[in-house]
Design an enzyme around this catalytic site. Sequence first.
Site: not given
Ligand code: SAH
Length: 267
Positions: A35, A57, A172
Site C-alpha cells: 500500500d 490508494k 480516517m
Molecule cells: N491498518 C492501518 C489502518 C489503515 S486505515 C493501521 O492498523 O494503522 C488508514 C488510516 O490509518 C489513516 O487514514 C490514519 O487514520 C491512520 N494512520 C496510518 N498511519 C498513520 C500514521 N503514521 N499516523 C497517524 N495515523 C495513521
Amino acid sequence: MNGTVYLVGAGPGDPELLTLKARRLLGVADAVVHDHLVAAEILTLIGPGAEKIFVGKKGGAFCCPQRNIEDVLIGLAREGKTVVRLKGGDPFVFGRGGEEAEALVAAGVPFEVVPGVTSALAAAAYAGMPLTHRAHSSAVVFLTGHEDPNKPDSAIHWEDYAKLGATLCIYMGMKNLETITRRLVAGGLAPDTPAAVIQSATTGAHRQFVSTLGRIALESEHAGFGAPAIVVIGAVVNLSEKLAWFAKKAASVPAVATSASEWNSTA
Ligand code: SAH
C-alpha cells in the site's frame, strides 16, 4: 502447489516498529504487494530478486479495486510464489485484511497473518497519551471516520460513543471531523473534553495538536492538519502536556501545552 500469502503489518511508519517476523518475510518473499502508507525505508528491506507490486490508494481515491488486489494475491500464490501482502499498521485493523483472508480461503490459498503496530497505538504512545490510565480511562475504542462510500448510512451511531467514558481513537477521521465531533457533543460528551490530532505519527513528519472536542475540527483544519492522522478524544489527551516525549525530543518545545497547542517534530 500454491505458495503462501502472508498478510503482514508494516506498523505506523518508523521502520524500527516492524516485527522481526515481518522483516524476515520481506527478505525471503518472491513478491511483495504493498500500500502507499508503507514507509519507503521499509520497502528497502525487500530482497533484491522480489517482485514489488504497488496496489495502494491515496486520499481515498482507488488505484486498484479490492477485487483486483485479491486476484493479484491469488494469481501470485498459484504460481507457487511466497507472497507478502504488506499493509500499514495492522492488517486486521481497518486494513481490509479480513476480506483478503476470506478471498484466499475461498481460492484454497494458504495464508498467515503477521500483526503490526496499529497506528492508534503508535500515535498515542509517541504523542504521550496513554490510551488507558487508572485515573482517567478504563476502555479504548477504535473507530473509523470514513466508511465504505457505497454505504447509504453511517453504521456508526456516534452519539452512543459519547456515553462510554472510554478513550476514542478515530482512524480516517479528518474529512468528517466536524460532523463526528458535533454528534459526540449531541450525545452528551462535554465540548471541553480534551481532543487531539496526531498526524504522520512516528515518522519525521510527526505533528500533534491538542484542543477540545468542541474546537478540534476547526482549529486543526486551520493549523493545516490532514491525513494520515489519528484523532484521540478523552481525558488521557491532557497527559501529553507531561508525556509528549517524541515531538519534544525533536522540536525541544516548552513543556507546557496551551489549550490549543501544536508540536511538530520537524520544526
Ligand atoms: N491498518 C492501518 C489502518 C489503515 S486505515 C493501521 O492498523 O494503522 C488508514 C488510516 O490509518 C489513516 O487514514 C490514519 O487514520 C491512520 N494512520 C496510518 N498511519 C498513520 C500514521 N503514521 N499516523 C497517524 N495515523 C495513521
